[in-house]
Design an enzyme around this catalytic site. Structure first.
Site, PDB file in Angstrom:
ATOM      1  N   GLU A 105       0.825  -1.213   0.000  1.00 53.94           N
ATOM      2  CA  GLU A 105       0.000   0.000   0.000  1.00 53.94           C
ATOM      3  C   GLU A 105       0.859   1.263   0.000  1.00 53.94           C
ATOM      4  O   GLU A 105       0.543   2.241  -0.686  1.00 53.94           O
ATOM      5  CB  GLU A 105      -0.913   0.001   1.240  1.00 53.94           C
ATOM      6  CG  GLU A 105      -1.861  -1.183   1.311  1.00 53.94           C
ATOM      7  CD  GLU A 105      -1.317  -2.342   2.134  1.00 53.94           C
ATOM      8  OE1 GLU A 105      -2.105  -2.980   2.847  1.00 53.94           O
ATOM      9  OE2 GLU A 105      -0.089  -2.615   2.045  1.00 53.94           O
ATOM     10  N   LEU A 161      20.688 -29.630  -2.652  1.00 54.33           N
ATOM     11  CA  LEU A 161      19.513 -29.043  -1.988  1.00 54.33           C
ATOM     12  C   LEU A 161      19.457 -27.522  -2.137  1.00 54.33           C
ATOM     13  O   LEU A 161      19.018 -26.802  -1.237  1.00 54.33           O
ATOM     14  CB  LEU A 161      19.480 -29.416  -0.502  1.00 54.33           C
ATOM     15  CG  LEU A 161      19.451 -30.928  -0.197  1.00 54.33           C
ATOM     16  CD1 LEU A 161      19.494 -31.158   1.311  1.00 54.33           C
ATOM     17  CD2 LEU A 161      18.217 -31.580  -0.806  1.00 54.33           C
TER      18      LEU A 161
END
Length: 332
Positions: free
Chosen positions: A46, A198
């Protein structure tokens, strides 16, 4: 509102532990400003939309996929900025379940004569922020279990060879999944057998924290798990998983991708700790009873005793099929 959801997605993998939020400011049927939350600790959507306005936002409408915050965190309340800017209508997809917000932002804006409309694309907004919604209420991570399976439910051969069960396109999708979560988790056996990296290979995205269920003792020092591509935490042997997840949540780890192996899958599934499943099913059959099964030791004698899932999405990718699912009882 659809545009606010699209904008919110641009912050994926960067805003944790905050939610994904996009905001659009409209005046006279024209967009005069828009923005999205880019990174935790920085301006909310916002505020960015207000700063980006090409003309005064006074008497404009702001569309936002999550109720504006009304509390001081790392940044000031968005509600205060909206009121000060002279916005006269706020359209919200879904309320913020954070106990310190949850309707309070709406209440303050109404008290300041701002018109509120709620529930626009609410289902889509909840799906977008499913990780945040679970974490902010339970303070435990959202758990995604990912497994690559043959048609007969195997994740590796009897010699633990699993490279590669799935196709290239599926593995690329896994890298995207890793980039979207805070951490990936595997068992020590998977480290010893596969020596996985990973990490997310997406250049523009971070690699997640690596969690290992087990100790570092006995793992060769040259293995990928010890490199500097991502941080690694060893969780220890025979831990209380539920308690450990609570501890990880306290460290603001909001989401974990569980990648194996069979022992770890079995623990997470039987303890009902999984929020969402991703099955990468490949058109291969091993046909070997001693090959490694996805889950084991259930001793299920009757079909009605089976653990039931509900498929939420089925897509074709490369030569594989990707099936997303959740526990059936979670969707009832």
């Amino acid at each position: 509102m659809k545009r606010s959801l699209e904008l919110a997605l641009l912050g994926k993998g960067r805003v944790s532990p905050n939610p994904l939020v996009g905001a659009i400011i409209v005046k006279g049927n024209k967009i005069i400003g828009e923005g999205y939350h880019c990174k935790a600790g920085e301006d909310h959507a916002e505020i960015i939309a207000l700063k980006n306005c090409r003309e005064s936002p006074r008497r404009a409408t702001i569309y936002v996929n999550l109720e504006p915050c009304c509390h001081y965190g790392k940044t000031p309340p968005c509600v205060d900025a909206i009121i000060k800017a002279g916005i006269n209508k706020v359209v919200i997809a879904v309320r913020d379940p954070n106990p310190v917000v949850n309707g309070n932002g709406i209440k303050i804006m109404k008290e300041n004569k701002i018109e509120i409309e709620e529930g626009i694309l609410e289902k889509e907004a909840k799906e977008l922020n499913k990780i945040f919604f679970k974490y902010i209420v339970s303070k435990t991570p959202y758990i995604i279990l990912k497994a690559a399976l043959t048609l007969d439910g195997k994740i590796a051969t009897r010699s633990f060879d699993s490279k590669w069960v799935s196709c290239d396109e599926s593995r690329e999708m896994v890298h995207k999944l890793r980039a979207d979560v805070d951490a990936v988790l595997v068992g020590k056996n998977t480290i010893m057998k596969d020596n996985p990296q990973l990490t997310s290979r997406l250049k523009e995205r971070k690699s997640p924290l690596r969690l290992v269920l087990g100790s570092k003792q006995g793992i060769p020092s040259h293995f990928h798990i010890f490199n500097n591509d991502a941080e690694t935490i060893f969780l220890g042997e025979k831990v209380n998983l539920k308690q450990k997840l609570q501890e990880l949540g306290e460290q603001e780890i909001t989401s974990i991708l569980v990648e194996g192996g069979s022992e770890v899958f079995t623990q997470f599934i039987t303890k009902k700790l999984v929020d969402e499943f991703y099955f990468f099913i490949t058109p291969k059959i091993l046909g070997d009873e001693q090959a490694i099964s996805f889950i084991h030791n259930q001793n299920t004698e009757r079909i009605k005793e089976a653990l039931e899932l509900t498929f939420t999405e089925v897509i074709s990718i490369g030569t594989d099929i990707v099936v997303r699912g959740r526990y059936k009882h979670d969707l009832e």
